[in-house]
Design an enzyme around this catalytic site. Structure first.
Site, mmCIF file in Angstrom:
data_model
loop_
_atom_site.group_PDB
_atom_site.id
_atom_site.type_symbol
_atom_site.label_atom_id
_atom_site.label_comp_id
_atom_site.label_asym_id
_atom_site.label_seq_id
_atom_site.Cartn_x
_atom_site.Cartn_y
_atom_site.Cartn_z
ATOM 1 N N ARG A 52 -45.562 126.907 125.768
ATOM 2 C CA ARG A 52 -44.533 127.812 126.279
ATOM 3 C C ARG A 52 -44.220 128.937 125.302
ATOM 4 O O ARG A 52 -44.131 130.095 125.687
ATOM 5 C CB ARG A 52 -43.245 127.044 126.581
ATOM 6 C CG ARG A 52 -43.303 126.246 127.864
ATOM 7 C CD ARG A 52 -42.127 125.304 127.954
ATOM 8 N NE ARG A 52 -41.942 124.598 126.696
ATOM 9 C CZ ARG A 52 -40.959 124.818 125.851
ATOM 10 N NH1 ARG A 52 -40.022 125.690 126.125
ATOM 11 N NH2 ARG A 52 -40.884 124.155 124.722
ATOM 12 N N THR A 53 -44.069 128.601 124.033
ATOM 13 C CA THR A 53 -43.731 129.647 123.065
ATOM 14 C C THR A 53 -44.881 130.647 122.943
ATOM 15 O O THR A 53 -44.663 131.851 122.870
ATOM 16 C CB THR A 53 -43.402 129.019 121.693
ATOM 17 O OG1 THR A 53 -42.397 128.042 121.886
ATOM 18 C CG2 THR A 53 -42.912 130.056 120.706
ATOM 19 N N LYS A 81 -60.737 124.292 107.615
ATOM 20 C CA LYS A 81 -61.705 124.493 106.542
ATOM 21 C C LYS A 81 -60.994 124.574 105.196
ATOM 22 O O LYS A 81 -61.597 124.907 104.182
ATOM 23 C CB LYS A 81 -62.508 125.787 106.766
ATOM 24 C CG LYS A 81 -63.276 125.791 108.074
ATOM 25 C CD LYS A 81 -64.184 127.017 108.166
ATOM 26 C CE LYS A 81 -64.659 127.259 109.584
ATOM 27 N NZ LYS A 81 -63.848 128.278 110.268
ATOM 28 N N ARG A 102 -46.783 129.658 114.398
ATOM 29 C CA ARG A 102 -46.240 128.318 114.625
ATOM 30 C C ARG A 102 -47.002 127.391 113.693
ATOM 31 O O ARG A 102 -48.233 127.472 113.611
ATOM 32 C CB ARG A 102 -46.508 127.929 116.085
ATOM 33 C CG ARG A 102 -46.135 126.511 116.416
ATOM 34 C CD ARG A 102 -44.680 126.456 116.804
ATOM 35 N NE ARG A 102 -44.342 125.299 117.577
ATOM 36 C CZ ARG A 102 -43.326 125.274 118.435
ATOM 37 N NH1 ARG A 102 -42.617 126.367 118.657
ATOM 38 N NH2 ARG A 102 -43.036 124.185 119.069
ATOM 39 N N HIS A 130 -36.543 127.872 114.277
ATOM 40 C CA HIS A 130 -37.200 128.402 115.472
ATOM 41 C C HIS A 130 -36.359 129.587 115.941
ATOM 42 O O HIS A 130 -35.718 129.528 116.988
ATOM 43 C CB HIS A 130 -37.285 127.298 116.530
ATOM 44 C CG HIS A 130 -38.199 127.613 117.678
ATOM 45 N ND1 HIS A 130 -38.958 128.756 117.739
ATOM 46 C CD2 HIS A 130 -38.470 126.925 118.813
ATOM 47 C CE1 HIS A 130 -39.653 128.746 118.866
ATOM 48 N NE2 HIS A 130 -39.375 127.644 119.526
#
Ligand SMILES: [Zn+2]
Lengths: 306, 142
Positions: A52-53, A81, A102, A130
């Protein structure tokens, strides 16, 4: 000067209000904004899935006429990596104009901002911050109530681990005359340092209770969050308590007719679907407002005038 | 070394009694080649009892560490047997690699090369929080 958004307090109350005004203007005149970010690229670096974000950021950038470079899962990215967040931020700065990050680790977007030459937006760092969710929450309060002060706001559910609750409390504590009602089982009370460092420091009046029904008639805003089973030591406590924090039409009977019900989503069962068509339910609008606030934020950080 | 007379060096005075050893360890004074004296439980008019550290060399001192451990200390710089400078310490606003974040969810737990930065968020209660995750520094947790 390059600016990033890592914590909601990186923005002043004036800046947040300006962005709410821009969001309202975008809703009225979307066409006016359709080429504001033409030729600009947003790098959506999602080291943890959050559909959603990510969609909200991508939609925001496309509606501004910009483009999106997307990294959507941790194992396809350079993180697997062993590349550091700092190096990733430096490299992505060569390709994009702004980053939305995120990350499961707390503080990762700050590390990115310290090393990138372009603005970084924290799109959620673990259980920590957030801020764009808080912008969506504030925009919803402002649009539904016409003000950000003199409100009685009930926060219900998991107030201990709910980062969106902590940030919204922080943001609303900066306005005068607000009053908070903290509704949660004792196990999930708001942490003491937020009461002390945020609420009491700003001389905000607050009440702590375990009963949603008792305080329902007082509320202008009800901010619901999910009570998760894994937060409890034993199953019996969870089963005993969970129903008290589920919003049903029955519990809403004593609420005011102009109550606004918010929820950061995703919802599981803490708001009965029977409430979805009630005019007081604002949680789907809240997701829409979140997109407009992200548009206003992207423009602000890129230095683009509305 | 005669502990009363240093020619060129540093005297850290007014150390809270009992903290002399902590400061010795944190400033890594054990790694110095010169003489170092820790004098414990010296009678002090002002403090009742205090510790003193004398270092017989003019070395750079990390004032942030001192300020974090014991902000009441004074640092005297001695040259040619005379005190040429007296520095008082204040609580530092920022600590870099003095204390370390122990939050397993913090980005510093997976990216070892990052500096551990703590910010003074509540001077009255001497509370420091991690710049990345905002976890509170646990005691003097070193
Ligand atoms: Zn940390």
């Amino acid at each position: 000067m390059k600016r990033s958004l890592i914590d909601i307090c990186d923005l002043s109350t004036e800046e947040i209000e300006e962005m709410v005004d821009v969001a309202k203007d975008i809703m009225r005149n979307p066409q006016k904004y359709s080429e504001k970010c033409k030729g600009k690229k947003l790098a959506a670096l999602f080291f943890e899935p959050s559909t959603r974000t990510r969609l909200s950021f991508e939609a925001a950038m496309y509606e501004l006429g910009g483009n999106v470079l997307s990294v959507s899962s941790a194992d396809s990215s350079s993180a697997s990596k062993g590349e550091s967040v700092a190096d990733t931020a430096r490299i992505v700065s060569c390709y994009a104009d702004i980053i939305a990050m995120r990350h499961p680790k707390e503080g990762a977007p700050l590390v990115a901002a310290m090393n990138a030459s372009i603005p970084v937006i924290n799109a959620g760092d673990g259980g920590h911050n957030h801020p764009t969710q808080t912008l969506a929450d504030i925009c919803t309060v402002s649009l539904e109530k016409g003000r950000l002060n003199n409100l009685t706001v009930g926060f219900c559910g998991d107030l201990k681990f709910g980062r969106t609750v902590h940030s919204l409390i922080q943001a609303l504590s900066r306005y005068s005359g607000n009053r908070f009602i903290l509704i949660s089982p004792e196990e999930l009370n708001l942490p003491g340092y937020i009461k002390k460092d945020v609420i009491e420091k700003n001389r905000i009046e607050y009440v702590q209770t375990t009963s949603l029904e008792q305080v329902m008639p007082e509320l202008d805003i009800l901010y619901m969050t999910r009570v998760q089973k894994e937060r409890f030591f034993n199953e019996e406590d969870y089963l005993r308590l969970k129903d008290s924090y589920i919003l049903t039409p029955e519990k809403l009977k004593s609420a005011r007719s102009d109550l606004s019900i918010l929820h950061p989503l995703p919802r599981v069962n803490e708001i009965s679907v029977a409430i979805d068509n009630d005019p007081r339910a604002c949680y789907f609008k809240q997701a829409l407002y979140g997109k407009y606030m992200r548009m206003a934020l992207i423009m602000k950080l890129l230095g683009i005038e509305p | 070394m005669n502990i009363d007379s240093i020619k060129n060096g540093i005297v850290i005075d007014h150390i809270t009694a009992g903290k002399g050893m902590d400061i010795y360890n944190l400033l890594k004074l054990d790694s110095l080649d010169c003489s170092v004296a820790i004098i414990k439980n010296v009678t002090s008019v002002k403090m009742g009892k205090k510790d003193i550290i004398k270092i017989d060399a003019d070395i750079p001192i990390n004032m942030d560490i001192l300020g974090y451990i014991d902000p009441g200390v004074t640092v005297n710089i001695i040259r040619g047997g005379e005190r040429v400078e007296k520095r008082s310490i204040s609580l530092p606003d920022r600590l870099v690699n003095v204390i370390f974040c122990k939050n397993p969810r913090c980005i510093t737990s997976t990216e070892q090369e990052l500096p551990h930065i703590f910010k003074l968020t509540d001077p009255a209660n001497r509370v420091y929080r991690c710049a990345y995750c905002e976890s509170k520094a646990s005691g003097r947790g070193i």
